[in-house]
Motif scaffolding. Sequence first.
Motif, PDB file in Angstrom:
ATOM      1  N   MET A   1       0.835  -1.174   0.000  1.00  0.00           N
ATOM      2  CA  MET A   1       0.000   0.000   0.000  1.00  0.00           C
ATOM      3  C   MET A   1       0.888   1.249   0.000  1.00  0.00           C
ATOM      4  SD  MET A   1      -3.312  -0.790   0.195  1.00  0.00           S
ATOM      5  CE  MET A   1      -4.199  -2.310   0.378  1.00  0.00           C
ATOM      6  N   THR A   4      -1.760   4.166   4.393  1.00  0.00           N
ATOM      7  CA  THR A   4      -2.953   3.614   5.028  1.00  0.00           C
ATOM      8  C   THR A   4      -3.455   4.568   6.102  1.00  0.00           C
ATOM      9  OG1 THR A   4      -1.695   2.401   6.700  1.00  0.00           O
ATOM     10  CG2 THR A   4      -2.254   1.201   4.665  1.00  0.00           C
ATOM     11  N   ALA A  73      -4.279   2.978   0.155  1.00  0.00           N
ATOM     12  CA  ALA A  73      -4.199   3.333  -1.259  1.00  0.00           C
ATOM     13  C   ALA A  73      -3.279   2.308  -1.916  1.00  0.00           C
ATOM     14  CB  ALA A  73      -3.638   4.741  -1.426  1.00  0.00           C
ATOM     15  N   MET A  74      -3.809   1.596  -2.882  1.00  0.00           N
ATOM     16  CA  MET A  74      -3.034   0.553  -3.534  1.00  0.00           C
ATOM     17  C   MET A  74      -1.928   1.122  -4.406  1.00  0.00           C
ATOM     18  SD  MET A  74      -5.741  -2.350  -4.777  1.00  0.00           S
ATOM     19  CE  MET A  74      -7.079  -1.278  -5.306  1.00  0.00           C
ATOM     20  N   GLU A  79      -2.973  -2.837  -7.585  1.00  0.00           N
ATOM     21  CA  GLU A  79      -4.178  -2.643  -8.383  1.00  0.00           C
ATOM     22  C   GLU A  79      -4.196  -3.595  -9.583  1.00  0.00           C
ATOM     23  OE1 GLU A  79      -6.705   0.961 -10.419  1.00  0.00           O
ATOM     24  OE2 GLU A  79      -5.326   1.437  -8.784  1.00  0.00           O
ATOM     25  N   TYR A  99     -12.486  -3.571  -5.558  1.00  0.00           N
ATOM     26  CA  TYR A  99     -11.593  -2.471  -5.186  1.00  0.00           C
ATOM     27  C   TYR A  99     -11.543  -2.322  -3.668  1.00  0.00           C
ATOM     28  CZ  TYR A  99      -9.509   2.192  -5.114  1.00  0.00           C
ATOM     29  OH  TYR A  99      -8.688   3.260  -4.874  1.00  0.00           O
ATOM     30  N   SER A 103      -8.467  -2.858  -1.125  1.00  0.00           N
ATOM     31  CA  SER A 103      -7.975  -1.614  -0.515  1.00  0.00           C
ATOM     32  C   SER A 103      -8.007  -1.618   1.004  1.00  0.00           C
ATOM     33  CB  SER A 103      -8.801  -0.421  -0.997  1.00  0.00           C
ATOM     34  OG  SER A 103      -8.661  -0.240  -2.371  1.00  0.00           O
ATOM     35  N   ALA A 136     -10.374   5.090   0.270  1.00  0.00           N
ATOM     36  CA  ALA A 136      -9.188   4.564  -0.421  1.00  0.00           C
ATOM     37  C   ALA A 136      -8.772   5.500  -1.553  1.00  0.00           C
ATOM     38  CB  ALA A 136      -9.458   3.161  -0.951  1.00  0.00           C
TER      39      ALA A 136
END
Length: 156
Positions: A1, A4, A73-74, A79, A99, A103, A136
């Motif tokens: 990530m 976070t 947030a990927m 993703e 998603y 996430s 996210a």
Amino acid sequence: MLTTKTLTVDDARTELTEGIEALEDALDDLDEDTDKAAALRDRKGTLTYWRNGLDWQTSEGDWTADTELTVGAMTAGEEAMMHREVPEQAGQDELRLWYVAASVEAAPFVEDELEETFANVAGLHPAVVKWLEAKANGLGTASDEGNGSSKSSPAT
């Protein structure tokens, strides 16, 4: 990530309520018939919908005010890996579920396998899923000052 954020349901409700109140204050100063007022009413409706979803999840679901959620947030790779799992015929609503499943790092619905987490996300209130998606997305939004999510408010 990439980044976070961990918050409790109570923290999320407080954040949403503060955003709703800020929008109400801003609306008090505007002519009701303007486009800006309409946009603020729409945003207030969205925040209220999300808060009501969290309320449902705690009253009808198995969450409490202390339930912790860690949203992230990927990265581009994460993703891409998520998209490997998404069925070809998935529509926008199903993609939202994938998603969110990918996430959220920690929550009552997170399992070891993405497919299992996806199945659990599908059982959440739709407002909660949309709120988690927005969280996210907000964490992954780059700005000139770096990640702007720590400075943003739910009203923006």
